[in-house]
Enzyme design. Sequence first.
Site, PDB file in Angstrom:
ATOM      1  N   HIS A 155      24.025  76.332  63.856  1.00 24.58           N
ATOM      2  CA  HIS A 155      23.041  75.260  63.971  1.00 24.58           C
ATOM      3  C   HIS A 155      23.673  73.904  63.664  1.00 24.58           C
ATOM      4  O   HIS A 155      24.780  73.822  63.129  1.00 24.58           O
ATOM      5  CB  HIS A 155      21.869  75.499  63.014  1.00 24.58           C
ATOM      6  CG  HIS A 155      20.905  76.547  63.474  1.00 24.58           C
ATOM      7  ND1 HIS A 155      21.157  77.889  63.325  1.00 24.58           N
ATOM      8  CD2 HIS A 155      19.709  76.445  64.105  1.00 24.58           C
ATOM      9  CE1 HIS A 155      20.138  78.592  63.828  1.00 24.58           C
ATOM     10  NE2 HIS A 155      19.253  77.732  64.300  1.00 24.58           N
ATOM     11  N   LYS A 159      20.468  71.000  59.376  1.00 23.98           N
ATOM     12  CA  LYS A 159      19.542  72.080  59.055  1.00 23.98           C
ATOM     13  C   LYS A 159      19.588  72.361  57.559  1.00 23.98           C
ATOM     14  O   LYS A 159      20.674  72.457  56.962  1.00 23.98           O
ATOM     15  CB  LYS A 159      19.898  73.341  59.845  1.00 23.98           C
ATOM     16  CG  LYS A 159      18.893  74.478  59.660  1.00 23.98           C
ATOM     17  CD  LYS A 159      19.164  75.605  60.650  1.00 23.98           C
ATOM     18  CE  LYS A 159      18.210  76.778  60.436  1.00 23.98           C
ATOM     19  NZ  LYS A 159      16.798  76.391  60.607  1.00 23.98           N
TER      20      LYS A 159
END
Length: 266
Positions: A155, A159
């Site tokens: 990601h 995040k």
Amino acid sequence: METIKIIVAGPRGRMGREAVQLIQRTDHFELEAVLDHKYNGILLSELEGFQGIDVPVYNDVDECLQKTKADVWIDLTVPEAGFLHTKKALEYGVRPVVGTTGFTEEQLKELKELANSKQIGCIIAPNFAIGAVLMMKFSQMAAKYFSDVEIIELHHDQKLDAPSGTAVKTAQMISTVREQKQQGHPNEKETISGARGANINGMHIHSVRLPGLIAHQQVMFGSEGQTLTIRHDSYNRASFMSGVKVSVETVTKLNDFVYGLENILE
């Protein structure tokens, strides 16, 4: 189709902006208000990128729910705020559709008990991308035949939670069909702590965080003489909106709690 009136929490975030655009282009969706942690008492149209969207902005969840008549609450914020928002929405009789991840098992249990006791639909989905849901379901199917599996989730570097909700949900789904097994050599030793990643029921999850990524996951299975890799990639946040749309349309027909988009897809 009957109009569904919606509140969006976190409209200035990347996912929140996509959700506002989804509502604007969907004939039977109507944006009633937004909740923003910074702004209050203005119209959304006064903020950059929301020209022509004349709905009120609130920064107090109770005031927002008291003053706005809505059917569905879309929450795409952070775990701490998302839990409070979801709980408040249920208490006010508004059906939540939640893409915020990082809730604890205790928080999910509390929300489930509240939704079910009030007989109000609530959908919490670790991932709204249809392809990601299929990746999880296919991984669950494969786990019946491959007991050795590792999950690598990748990601963007902003995040907040690791591992991702999608990775945890995938591991939970695999665990329902996979025979309990501690993978790797029985005398395996990490020379650097964390090198083998998180351990869930003997499976390992590895989290990668880099700028340039959006949301990606691969599930790798291994057995004698072969490997199988199932991978999904989201290259932009618009990829999640098909699942948000389905969830908003579905939650109005539910009277209980649902965790995971796979549980509402036929």
